[in-house]
Design an enzyme around this catalytic site. Sequence first.
Site, PDB file in Angstrom:
ATOM      1  N   CYS A 205       0.828  -1.214   0.000  1.00  0.00           N
ATOM      2  CA  CYS A 205       0.000   0.000   0.000  1.00  0.00           C
ATOM      3  C   CYS A 205       0.860   1.262   0.000  1.00  0.00           C
ATOM      4  O   CYS A 205       1.668   1.466   0.905  1.00  0.00           O
ATOM      5  CB  CYS A 205      -0.920  -0.017   1.221  1.00  0.00           C
ATOM      6  SG  CYS A 205      -1.837   1.512   1.482  1.00  0.00           S
TER       7      CYS A 205
ATOM      8  N   CYS B 110     -22.902   1.055 -18.751  1.00  0.00           N
ATOM      9  CA  CYS B 110     -24.165   0.442 -18.327  1.00  0.00           C
ATOM     10  C   CYS B 110     -24.387  -0.890 -19.055  1.00  0.00           C
ATOM     11  O   CYS B 110     -24.333  -0.965 -20.284  1.00  0.00           O
ATOM     12  CB  CYS B 110     -25.295   1.419 -18.624  1.00  0.00           C
ATOM     13  SG  CYS B 110     -26.922   0.687 -18.579  1.00  0.00           S
TER      14      CYS B 110
ATOM     15  N   CYS C  58     -27.829  -0.938 -21.144  1.00  0.00           N
ATOM     16  CA  CYS C  58     -28.110   0.214 -22.025  1.00  0.00           C
ATOM     17  C   CYS C  58     -28.137  -0.175 -23.502  1.00  0.00           C
ATOM     18  O   CYS C  58     -28.908   0.381 -24.288  1.00  0.00           O
ATOM     19  CB  CYS C  58     -27.085   1.322 -21.794  1.00  0.00           C
ATOM     20  SG  CYS C  58     -27.354   2.240 -20.252  1.00  0.00           S
TER      21      CYS C  58
END
Length: 538
Positions: A109, A450, A453
């Site tokens: 990290c 999406c 869509c």
Amino acid sequence: MLFPKKPTSRFLLLTLTLLLLLLSSPININASDPTGSEDDSDDLEQLLALDEQEDQQQEGQDSEASIRFSEAEVLSKAQRIVLELNSDNSKRVIDGNEYVLVLGYAPWCVRSAELMPQFAEAATSLKELGSPVLMAKLDAERYPKVASSLDIKGFPTLLLFVNGTSQAYTGGFSADEIVIWARKKTGVPVVRISSTTEAEEILNKHQMFVICLFEKFEGPDYEAFIKAATSDNEIQFLEAGSIEVAKVLYPDIKAANLFLGLVKSEPERYTSYEGTFEAESILKFLDYNKFPLVTKLTELNSVRVYSSPVKLQVYVFAKADDFKTLLEPLQDVARKFITKILFIYVDIMDENLAKPFLTLFGLEDSKSTLVTAFDNKISSKFLLQSDPTPTNIEEFCSGLLHGSIATYFKSQPIPDNKNASVLAVVGKTFDDLVLNSPKNVLLEVYTPWCINCDTTSKQVEKLAKHFKGLDNLVFVKIDASANEHPKLQVDDYPSLFLYKAGDKDSPIKLSTKSSSKELAAFINKHVKAKDQVPKDEL
């Protein structure tokens, strides 16, 4: 403080760099072979001069290497002070000590790597101050069960355990800020300065502090000061009973018996408190004045910046070299809006910090200097659309303060809709093609990411073909990820709306789960043609 678990190679690079600094030692080999003849005496002198110069360079390099090694040695020592927790000792350490400040981290990290040396330095300072706080760290990736038991869910996470019970860390992320927070939480909210020598040491140690002069360390004013010091999580509070001592820290003290001032290590160094001595008023004063004239946004201070009570925030995105030229005039502008507007600089080349903001403006690929603003009270954003000169920035800020500049809505360039059965609408054309159109408008709202869509888009294409002979009906679509409009507030994709002619303020929402025939029947019900015309079959 939670961050997503996404490995990165930057931590490995940081580690490798530190190892190289520890192992490197500059070597210079100087050689000369003078003949000793009198005719070459000038050449000999030049060679000797070169030797001396190289020797000096060698000494300088050795000194620099020594400094680097010394810094690394200090860091190594500090890290040894921090206790490493594991499956065997974590419960015993936390339950067996009154105060334990735990850093949960992951080796990969980046933010953990940035915080680790600050945490280690803070551990050294706390030990030297005789603090009862035990500093400990846990590799949460290696010991996930321990991390879960301590409620460490992301990296880095800081938690203070008091007699085994945890509380969230709420301070800053520099070594100094960690020390201040830890001391406040363990019974030292205020440090008393008794001599000018102590005061001078404070000047060298703290980047920001509050100094308060009291005639007596008692009474309602003093109690309010202590309450504010205890409640604040970031700033070192100092008290003095002598005006001579206090003036070392704040030279321009007017009052002789009661004074409070904020000192920062930046051009706007001194700010005096003019209010009544009430804890809430003092804390509010600090919240509005603690930031520099221009704050550089980092991963570690981002939460503090976003949560500032100064809700009008101006963000300047620029390359580091370009910002050096802009900084001083920008500070002059910021001075005129102190406590009204917070000024923030973001390195435009830092994708992690800059890109999320720039995407909100549709400018994520920009590399030129940009000035934007946010009104966090009403969640509105603004863009300076002229050159980012100091004069233009000041006018922009004045308009922001007085509410005279228009909210920014992102828009793609105006498309060419020639021969299109479904017209593409963008932010700039939404008024003309939807709201101000005399026709009925069926609008499809979609985004590229999406899942459903594409199916809806094919349905809309079929409907457009089916109703192509109907003069008072037009089919349009808008990419909501790249275009905005104040009258289009949609969170669900795909979405279908019918804007009826003469009633554009109340669009009718259609079900995207309906079949093409069901949608066609809905349109027939709400749209009346002047003249019926043949329709293509669905």
